[in-house]
Motif scaffolding. Sequence first.
Motif, mmCIF file in Angstrom:
data_model
loop_
_atom_site.group_PDB
_atom_site.id
_atom_site.type_symbol
_atom_site.label_atom_id
_atom_site.label_comp_id
_atom_site.label_asym_id
_atom_site.label_seq_id
_atom_site.Cartn_x
_atom_site.Cartn_y
_atom_site.Cartn_z
ATOM 1 N N ALA A 81 -18.386 1.206 -0.735
ATOM 2 C CA ALA A 81 -16.974 1.978 -0.903
ATOM 3 C C ALA A 81 -16.260 1.012 -1.915
ATOM 4 C CB ALA A 81 -16.031 1.691 0.418
ATOM 5 N N GLU A 82 -15.379 1.506 -2.699
ATOM 6 C CA GLU A 82 -14.462 1.054 -3.674
ATOM 7 C C GLU A 82 -13.558 0.180 -2.932
ATOM 8 O OE1 GLU A 82 -12.786 3.802 -6.467
ATOM 9 O OE2 GLU A 82 -14.655 4.989 -6.383
ATOM 10 N N PHE A 83 -13.178 0.593 -1.821
ATOM 11 C CA PHE A 83 -12.317 -0.246 -1.041
ATOM 12 C C PHE A 83 -12.307 0.283 0.570
ATOM 13 C CE2 PHE A 83 -8.214 -0.922 1.577
ATOM 14 C CZ PHE A 83 -7.986 -2.042 1.094
ATOM 15 N N ALA A 84 -12.394 -1.063 1.328
ATOM 16 C CA ALA A 84 -12.603 -0.590 2.775
ATOM 17 C C ALA A 84 -11.952 -1.530 3.689
ATOM 18 C CB ALA A 84 -14.258 -0.442 3.000
ATOM 19 N N GLU A 85 -11.355 -1.090 4.655
ATOM 20 C CA GLU A 85 -10.528 -1.885 5.712
ATOM 21 C C GLU A 85 -10.774 -1.510 7.040
ATOM 22 O OE1 GLU A 85 -5.682 -3.136 5.503
ATOM 23 O OE2 GLU A 85 -6.405 -1.288 4.620
ATOM 24 N N LEU A 86 -11.002 -2.538 7.811
ATOM 25 C CA LEU A 86 -11.321 -2.411 9.281
ATOM 26 C C LEU A 86 -10.201 -1.925 10.011
ATOM 27 C CD1 LEU A 86 -13.629 -5.556 9.955
ATOM 28 C CD2 LEU A 86 -14.422 -3.204 10.262
ATOM 29 N N SER A 87 -10.448 -1.207 10.903
ATOM 30 C CA SER A 87 -9.094 -0.616 11.642
ATOM 31 C C SER A 87 -8.368 -1.670 12.142
ATOM 32 C CB SER A 87 -9.515 0.465 12.627
ATOM 33 O OG SER A 87 -10.280 -0.383 13.786
ATOM 34 N N GLU A 88 -8.955 -2.569 12.756
ATOM 35 C CA GLU A 88 -8.016 -3.908 13.353
ATOM 36 C C GLU A 88 -7.292 -4.697 12.202
ATOM 37 O OE1 GLU A 88 -12.278 -5.203 13.295
ATOM 38 O OE2 GLU A 88 -11.358 -3.317 14.167
ATOM 39 N N GLU A 89 -7.657 -4.521 10.980
ATOM 40 C CA GLU A 89 -7.055 -5.260 9.807
ATOM 41 C C GLU A 89 -5.737 -4.400 9.247
ATOM 42 O OE1 GLU A 89 -11.019 -7.639 8.219
ATOM 43 O OE2 GLU A 89 -10.175 -5.637 7.029
ATOM 44 N N ILE A 90 -5.643 -3.414 9.498
ATOM 45 C CA ILE A 90 -4.769 -2.484 8.846
ATOM 46 C C ILE A 90 -3.368 -2.514 9.759
ATOM 47 C CG2 ILE A 90 -3.821 -0.193 8.863
ATOM 48 C CD1 ILE A 90 -6.813 0.722 8.680
ATOM 49 N N ASP A 91 -2.174 -3.041 8.838
ATOM 50 C CA ASP A 91 -1.062 -2.996 8.996
ATOM 51 C C ASP A 91 -0.344 -1.965 9.102
ATOM 52 O OD1 ASP A 91 1.784 -3.437 8.992
ATOM 53 O OD2 ASP A 91 1.542 -5.462 7.870
ATOM 54 N N VAL A 92 -0.156 -1.354 10.201
ATOM 55 C CA VAL A 92 0.253 0.023 10.401
ATOM 56 C C VAL A 92 1.786 0.363 9.862
ATOM 57 C CG1 VAL A 92 1.066 1.740 12.382
ATOM 58 C CG2 VAL A 92 -1.099 0.386 12.695
ATOM 59 N N ASP A 93 2.482 -0.718 10.119
ATOM 60 C CA ASP A 93 3.912 -0.548 9.379
ATOM 61 C C ASP A 93 3.747 -0.592 8.039
ATOM 62 O OD1 ASP A 93 5.177 -0.734 11.946
ATOM 63 O OD2 ASP A 93 5.431 -3.009 11.957
ATOM 64 N N ARG A 94 2.935 -1.180 7.251
ATOM 65 C CA ARG A 94 2.894 -1.181 5.976
ATOM 66 C C ARG A 94 2.129 0.202 5.455
ATOM 67 N NH1 ARG A 94 -0.808 -4.922 2.944
ATOM 68 N NH2 ARG A 94 -0.970 -4.004 1.064
ATOM 69 N N ALA A 95 1.246 0.579 6.216
ATOM 70 C CA ALA A 95 0.783 2.064 6.108
ATOM 71 C C ALA A 95 1.581 3.066 6.025
ATOM 72 C CB ALA A 95 -0.574 2.288 6.784
ATOM 73 N N ARG A 96 2.587 3.031 7.082
ATOM 74 C CA ARG A 96 3.428 3.833 7.142
ATOM 75 C C ARG A 96 4.457 3.768 6.003
ATOM 76 N NH1 ARG A 96 3.680 3.237 13.624
ATOM 77 N NH2 ARG A 96 2.599 5.005 14.193
ATOM 78 N N SER A 97 4.895 2.799 5.766
ATOM 79 C CA SER A 97 5.847 2.681 4.684
ATOM 80 C C SER A 97 5.442 3.203 3.141
ATOM 81 C CB SER A 97 6.128 1.108 4.158
ATOM 82 O OG SER A 97 6.941 0.847 5.341
ATOM 83 N N ALA A 98 3.812 3.147 3.000
ATOM 84 C CA ALA A 98 3.096 3.473 1.931
ATOM 85 C C ALA A 98 3.211 5.026 1.860
ATOM 86 C CB ALA A 98 1.723 3.145 2.033
ATOM 87 N N LEU A 99 3.029 5.844 3.264
ATOM 88 C CA LEU A 99 3.097 7.021 3.465
ATOM 89 C C LEU A 99 4.501 7.267 3.096
ATOM 90 C CD1 LEU A 99 1.810 9.804 4.214
ATOM 91 C CD2 LEU A 99 2.408 8.982 6.628
ATOM 92 N N ASP A 100 5.560 6.854 3.415
ATOM 93 C CA ASP A 100 7.007 7.416 3.187
ATOM 94 C C ASP A 100 7.080 7.334 1.751
ATOM 95 O OD1 ASP A 100 7.348 7.681 5.971
ATOM 96 O OD2 ASP A 100 8.408 5.785 6.299
ATOM 97 N N ARG A 101 6.710 6.212 1.261
ATOM 98 C CA ARG A 101 6.844 6.040 -0.284
ATOM 99 C C ARG A 101 6.334 7.287 -1.187
ATOM 100 N NH1 ARG A 101 6.068 0.780 0.877
ATOM 101 N NH2 ARG A 101 3.864 0.980 -0.082
ATOM 102 N N ALA A 102 4.915 7.539 -0.652
ATOM 103 C CA ALA A 102 4.468 8.639 -1.242
ATOM 104 C C ALA A 102 4.919 10.082 -1.215
ATOM 105 C CB ALA A 102 2.723 8.614 -0.788
ATOM 106 N N ASP A 103 5.503 10.151 -0.056
ATOM 107 C CA ASP A 103 6.198 11.294 0.201
ATOM 108 C C ASP A 103 7.606 11.449 -0.570
ATOM 109 O OD1 ASP A 103 4.269 12.290 2.139
ATOM 110 O OD2 ASP A 103 5.486 11.544 3.912
ATOM 111 N N ALA A 104 8.171 10.369 -0.704
ATOM 112 C CA ALA A 104 9.533 10.320 -1.471
ATOM 113 C C ALA A 104 9.358 10.321 -3.271
ATOM 114 C CB ALA A 104 10.180 8.979 -0.897
ATOM 115 N N SER A 105 7.964 10.004 -3.476
ATOM 116 C CA SER A 105 7.842 9.638 -4.945
ATOM 117 C C SER A 105 7.111 10.992 -5.545
ATOM 118 C CB SER A 105 7.050 8.441 -5.199
ATOM 119 O OG SER A 105 6.810 8.496 -6.471
ATOM 120 N N GLU A 106 7.694 11.471 -6.802
ATOM 121 C CA GLU A 106 6.802 12.540 -7.359
ATOM 122 C C GLU A 106 5.724 11.970 -8.124
ATOM 123 O OE1 GLU A 106 9.490 15.078 -9.677
ATOM 124 O OE2 GLU A 106 11.111 15.074 -7.950
#
Length: 126
Positions: A81-106
């Motif tokens: 993989a180019e990038f991989a992250e174990l599920s227990e290493e994922i910062d859910v709040d950060r991932a949600r923020s990234a999703l919100d930013r992606a939704d808000a940005s063109e």
Amino acid sequence: MAEMTVDLVSVERKIWTGSSTFVLARTTVGEIGVLPGHEPTLAQLEEAGVVRIDAADGTSTTVAVHGGFLSVTPDHVSILAEFAELSEEIDVDRARSALDRADASEDSGAAARARAEARLRAAGAQ
């Protein structure tokens, strides 16, 4: 029960290696489930997806994977993989923020949204 060796590595590090009874991954042409004895296969991983490895000891590992390749022989699976992250290493709040930013940005596009969604799926938060 039959087993196979699985290696999942990213550019930065080795993520998981060991004996497995099943691997589930999403490629650019669809989802693939791999059992020991599988036909040799080489596939490109989806740009943002989730890989699940069922270990021979009965545990399951979930990984958010961004790009790369899957190589299968009857007794071995390599996931590069180019990038991989174990599920227990994922910062859910950060991932949600990234999703919100992606939704808000063109400008961020569908790729940023897909990566954030894959991280949330891997963490079991979506």
